[in-house]
Scaffold this active site. Structure first.
Site, PDB file in Angstrom:
ATOM      1  N   HIS A 167      -1.307   7.558   4.328  1.00  0.00           N
ATOM      2  CA  HIS A 167      -0.238   6.320   4.227  1.00  0.00           C
ATOM      3  C   HIS A 167       1.307   6.810   3.661  1.00  0.00           C
ATOM      4  O   HIS A 167       1.985   5.753   3.423  1.00  0.00           O
ATOM      5  CB  HIS A 167      -0.740   5.313   3.324  1.00  0.00           C
ATOM      6  N   CYS A 195       0.970  -1.326  -0.010  1.00  0.00           N
ATOM      7  CA  CYS A 195       0.170   0.103  -0.087  1.00  0.00           C
ATOM      8  C   CYS A 195       0.786   1.467  -0.017  1.00  0.00           C
ATOM      9  O   CYS A 195       0.747   2.222  -0.697  1.00  0.00           O
ATOM     10  CB  CYS A 195      -0.888  -0.016   1.180  1.00  0.00           C
TER      11      CYS A 195
END
EC number: 3.1.6.4
Lengths: 483, 483
Positions: free
Chosen positions: A102, A39
């Site tokens: 993220h 991710c």
């Protein structure tokens, strides 16, 4: 989400009517890739147009290890990186991120410091619940300040799988689009929802509605949301002036299957690996009145191309002071052209494989270690290809394993080293790899150092909410990346 | 051809625009099955509406063995079986088979003795070339008489893969449709081409045109042919009066992969097995003006349903003096209904598995024997599920392996025996199985005896062509069925 999770990509329960409709009205990319099978690096690549090994989203703590941004990560997106929203600002765009950032959660990595004007979402994955002593629950931000934490203020019921987060994220997106349309301002919306990541959730209305269980419920909610977003653009009369692209950040996490893991269709293995199942993504471009309906493209594409393509749409040039790995896909999308370019499959600091045309050469193979495998961690459940899905890191630099992804999309039949086809293809791909490596300047690795003290103990805004927690003393250490 | 071989079913090179268009204009069946994972029994089931274990298309020479009709088979379709064309005749239909018959090649099994009015094609698979001493090449018939033999008069170039057979079969079909339309006669056309069966071939125009190699070329030629057939119906103005159904006789033969084998998408194993990859088929119903465009059905369907559905379309009742396993799908196709019915997965004389709803119970598991496997015969290349893809015949009658095909279409995660879900589902399916077995009257097995003397040495018409060969002396023996 995996390549095989959409009806248009052959998921057998075919429960994504809105995404399938989006494909029927737009263009389906069948050979579209992420830049890394995990991710954080994938998202960093999307927003910088650069490989993680350049933008710093990798580790050198171990060879060919996947790394991301858990709560104790010290690093994040360097100031020296130019993000898509920073550049779009120059063309008058308002930029919003909805969902998972993220790219680092410490103050200097905040998305509003890196070009975004608005944010509703979280800096890390929605793991939890934590008891706030060993680890704090992940905060949810509205712009600069946190507005609560997952599990505490934003409920996720791990027993029933119920959470209305995707609905909140949908509403945020709809409102933002309405606001921008009302003010006649161009906008970039990065709708980076964290649903289908485990622990998988869906809102009540969708629970139990899929043939595929909770994971399918989550997919159906995303599908429904995308349908509502596209309809909203149409109802506001701006669909012909808005480019929409749907894709995923890595292949389905088969480790979470069958209850929480998706489908990579006919491809080998899943998330964490550089086999096709780990890196080939569902991808759909939509822009009514511009993209011919029902198009299908075999262009080798990458999430990094969204950087370059978005700049092109905004009439901007990509930065010229650094290497950009993305390419402008508009000639592909609007004129059906095919651009010759390779795909590089990285795992951490190592170029594991490369694709040119229909050929893919593996320079390194690894699924995961025997040690991890014996603990039940399996990135390739039910799949086993001798010499390919190896549990030790196998180097093939001088005699790469070569696959023809047309005849053999599942990477099961390496071509004979002795064949002329092998010689020709490997020579070509290895030439591209040498060229790539010769000019590669790796960025400072951001995912090497972890420290419990940097966790989300006291994010900005915690005072107002009475949700500040006391951080432990700083104790930096090498992050452990077993995969 | 396998479930995953069509673009509409997620084949990554998406090279079947005509079949995909057929699906977009018609109804896609996602849960459609053959009656047996091998060609002859599957075709016998389609034409009789009955399981092979009833119509005799099975063997008792070994337990759970696949059998078909090679040249030395003595048996074939019994006179006592009522075939679809025999019944359609009563409603004034003219019936033609184009392509592979495969229900026995001895004179008493000739398709024109079993209801067909016309035939252009072959009685057996296009294996060869043979040297006419050990085995004769397979004859091609026009109606009662052979008109030549494969390889000799109907060329198949095994080196280049070139053969124009699919074009011949296409032209036959187009001409037949034109003739029937001109004479205003209703017709049943069974277009049973043998392309994509190994040795795979395609005509010159299609060679090298697929990303997938020769197999993909063959698929593309079939796709193109289907497109031409549908267009022909439209141009003749009879498309709204003609029901068309596309499907396959078994899953893709992974044993022939990657050069000559297709794709079963996300499913387990292939042809010869009773895993989903062996028996779930691509299926599309098309009938403009009647079937709503873009429909998707999760009806559990079977090739045997084409028997019952066709009778229904012709206003006929199925025979009442015997058990018919097919059901009339018209309520599904025209009104979107779902009919509750099980699917039985047979391999030879054994019921290996059964499906009801989304649950599938395996009473027996077997891929193939260690002995065969050690020779390189692999029906599940790259796939291995412990305790499931077994190389010994494993009985699970008293504790079936249970899979949820929604969450786990790849049959990788057997449900826990202890779970309530398991108890409930197995009780239901095993009840259906008991009911089925209690009333089952197996037919006389037709595939037990082989004899070199019965090969196609001197088919009718050979005299005119000077192509009669001398048969060896009769030496009947048990057929050997290793799988």
């Amino acid at each position: 989400m995996g390549w095989g999770d959409l009806g248009a990509f052959g998921e057998p329960s075919k429960e994504t009517p809105n995404l399938d409709q989006m494909a029927a009205e737009g263009m389906l990319f069948l050979d579209f890739y992420t830049a890394n099978p995990l991710c954080s690096p994938s998202r960093a690549a999307l927003l910088t147009g650069r490989l993680p090994v350049r933008n710093g989203f990798y580790t050198t703590n171990g060879h060919a290890r996947n790394a991301y941004t858990p709560q104790d990560i010290v690093g994040g997106i360097p100031d020296s990186e130019l993000l898509l929203p920073e550049l779009l600002k120059k063309a008058g765009y308002t930029n919003k991120i909805v969902g998972k950032w993220h790219l680092g959660h410490r103050p200097q990595f905040h998305p509003l410091r890196h070009g975004f004007d608005e944010w509703f979402g979280s800096p890390n994955c929605h793991f939890g619940p934590y008891n706030s002593t060993e680890q704090p629950n992940i905060p949810v931000y509205r712009d600069w300040d946190m507005v609560g934490r997952y599990y505490e203020d934003f409920k996720i019921d791990l027993k029933t799988g119920e959470a209305n987060l995707t609905q909140l994220y949908l509403q945020e997106a709809l409102d933002f689009i309405s606001k921008q349309q009302a003010s006649q301002q161009p906008f970039f919306l990065y709708w980076a929802i964290d649903a289908t990541h485990a622990p998988v959730y869906a809102s009540k209305h969708f629970l139990g509605t899929s043939q595929r269980g909770l994971y399918g419920d989550a997919v159906r909610e995303i599908d429904d949301s995308v349908g509502k977003l596209l309809k909203h653009l149409q109802q506001l009369g701006i669909s012909e002036n808005t480019f929409v692209f749907f894709t995923s950040d890595n292949g389905a996490a088969l480790i979470s299957a069958p209850k929480q893991g998706g489908s990579n269709g006919p491809f080998l293995c899943g998330k964490q690996t550089t086999f096709e199942g780990g890196m080939r993504e569902p991808a759909i471009a939509w822009w009514p009145g511009h993209i011919p309906a029902g198009g299908v493209s075999h262009q080798l594409g990458s999430v990094m191309d969204l950087f370059s393509t978005s700049l092109s749409l905004a009439g901007l040039q990509p930065p010229s002071d650094r290497q950009i790995d993305g390419i402008d896909l508009l000639p592909v999308i609007l004129q059906g052209k095919l651009i010759d370019r390779p795909i590089f499959y990285y795992r951490g600091n190592e170029l594991m494989a490369a694709r040119a045309g229909l050929y893919k050469a593996h320079y390194w193979t690894w699924s995961n270690s025997w040690e991890e495998h014996s603990k039940g961690i399996d990135f390739c459940p039910g799949q086993s290809v001798a010499g390919v899905t190896t549990h030790t890191q196998e180097e093939h630099t001088y005699l790469p394993l070569l696959f023809h992804l047309g005849r053999d999309p599942g990477e099961k039949y390496p071509l004979s080293f002795a064949s002329e086809e092998y010689q020709r293809a490997v020579e070509h791909i290895s030439g591209l790899v040498q060229q790539h490596k010769a000019t590669l300047v790796p960025g400072q690795p951001q995912l090497n150092v972890c420290d419990q003290a940097v966790m989300n103990w006291s994010p900005p805004g915690c005072e107002k909410l009475g949700k500040c927690l006391k951080a432990p003393e700083s104790a930096p250490k090498k992050c452990s990346w077993p995969h």
